[in-house]
Scaffold this active site. Structure first.
Site, mmCIF file in Angstrom:
data_model
loop_
_atom_site.group_PDB
_atom_site.id
_atom_site.type_symbol
_atom_site.label_atom_id
_atom_site.label_comp_id
_atom_site.label_asym_id
_atom_site.label_seq_id
_atom_site.Cartn_x
_atom_site.Cartn_y
_atom_site.Cartn_z
ATOM 1 C CG HIS A 26 -6.577 -5.249 1.807
ATOM 2 N ND1 HIS A 26 -6.075 -6.170 2.702
ATOM 3 C CD2 HIS A 26 -7.684 -4.724 2.379
ATOM 4 C CE1 HIS A 26 -6.846 -6.199 3.779
ATOM 5 N NE2 HIS A 26 -7.834 -5.339 3.605
ATOM 6 C CG ASP A 29 -5.110 -10.024 3.587
ATOM 7 O OD1 ASP A 29 -4.803 -10.547 2.501
ATOM 8 O OD2 ASP A 29 -4.790 -8.862 3.889
ATOM 9 C CG ASP A 37 -2.964 -8.473 0.790
ATOM 10 O OD1 ASP A 37 -2.194 -8.763 1.722
ATOM 11 O OD2 ASP A 37 -3.985 -7.780 0.945
ATOM 12 C CG HIS A 92 -1.986 -1.003 1.211
ATOM 13 N ND1 HIS A 92 -2.838 -1.184 0.155
ATOM 14 C CD2 HIS A 92 -2.339 -1.927 2.154
ATOM 15 C CE1 HIS A 92 -3.675 -2.176 0.429
ATOM 16 N NE2 HIS A 92 -3.385 -2.649 1.632
#
Length: 334
Positions: A161, A246, A159, A122
């Site tokens: 995200h 995740d 991931d 990120h």
């Protein structure tokens, strides 16, 4: 596998209730202690110049001063402590180690996996975001390009995200492909299908925002029908996996349905894809916040490279996934 690891990464203290905490690495180590063929390697921290190759120097200096002054809350989600600077440099250095070792010939049971923290995908050019300070995968990719160890690097991010930072850093570049499978609408709410790159990077960004509830069959279909053709066309020298866990069905912060066996199947697909295109492959840890499922996911990656054959799923992909993939293929001309 050979795992890059350093105790320095435990010194990034986010507090007892923060989901990104040192217990993540401790859980991974406990899980791997039950497996055969695990080897640990400690790598040097990244040099500051390697960080500023993908991040603004002013931001890097500001973070260094912030930590030197004792740290604190960088924003509502991000906490820094006295150990954060060295931990962040070390996490990036572990990613560099994994990328270098892969392109220099480590393969098979010796395939490198950097298990550092804080995570990185990120982190944008000029700021920390989403528990991430330095973009570890981007630092690693840029390092092997700058050192003439590779001409083209593909980053595949599984991931849950979207890795907005990795995408942004390389969005107008033709030498790095970024491909992501992520949950639609989840933080940071980026990674739309029509975000495909700009300028020299047109067509080198591949986004598959799957609907909440997607499981093993959806992920495998997305890899087989979209990610693999895009990577094949790009023809990278290194396939670097931003490996977050995740999307697991029991992770506390997502609504996806990937199983532990699903991560083994994904790993097997990526290993085969790398072989098919003649690329080295390496892994860099990103998210995963259920300690047991994180440890199990990393262990599944290891066991797949150690010779265990994954058990295929009997599920079929959802129609929404099939439509999404069809639209992406059309968008990219695959």
């Amino acid at each position: 596998m050979r795992f890059g690891y350093s105790e320095r990464c435990l010194e990034h203290d986010t507090g007892e209730r923060h989901p990104e905490n040192p217990d993540r690495l401790r859980a991974i180590r406990r899980g791997l202690a039950k497996r055969h063929g695990v080897e640990y390697v400690e790598a040097d921290p990244a040099e500051k110049a390697a960080i500023t190759a993908v991040h603004d120097a002013d931001y890097v200096d500001e973070l260094e001063s912030f930590v030197a002054d004792g740290g604190g809350s960088w924003d509502p989600d991000i906490v820094a402590s006295e150990g954060t600077w060295e931990a962040a440099l070390t996490s990036a250095g572990l990613a560099q180690w994994a990328a270098r070792e892969a392109v220099n010939g480590l393969t098979g049971r010796q395939t490198p996996f950097a298990i550092g923290r804080p995570p990185g995908h990120h982190a944008v050019t000029g700021d920390a975001m989403g528990f991430c300070f330095f973009n570890n995968a981007a630092v690693a990719a840029q390092t092997v390009l700058d050192e003439d160890l590779a001409d083209r690097v593909a980053v595949f991010d599984w991931d849950v995200h979207h890795g907005n930072g990795t995408q942004d850093i390389f969005y107008d570049r033709g030498d790095v492909l970024y491909a992501s499978i992520h949950e639609e609408g989840l933080y940071p709410d980026t990674g739309a299908l029509d975000e495909t790159g700009d300028g020299d990077g047109e067509g080198t960004t591949v986004n598959l925002p799957l609907a909440a509830g997607a499981g093993d069959a959806d992920y495998l279909y997305a890899v087989d029908e979209a990610v693999a053709p895009a990577v094949d066309r790009f023809d990278p020298d290194l396939l670097l996996v931003s490996a977050g866990f995740d999307a697991h069905r029991h992770d506390p912060i997502s609504r996806m349905r990937v199983s532990s066996e699903g991560y083994a199947l994904l790993t097997d697909r990526i290993r085969s894809l790398a072989d098919d295109v003649g690329a080295a492959d390496a892994y860099v840890l990103e998210g995963g916040y259920g300690l047991d499922t994180l440890a199990e996911g990393v262990s599944m990656v290891h066991e797949t490279y150690d010779g265990r054959t994954p058990v295929d799923t009997e599920e079929e992909p959802d129609g929404k996934t099939e439509t999404l993939v069809e639209n992406l293929r059309s968008e990219l001309g695959l």
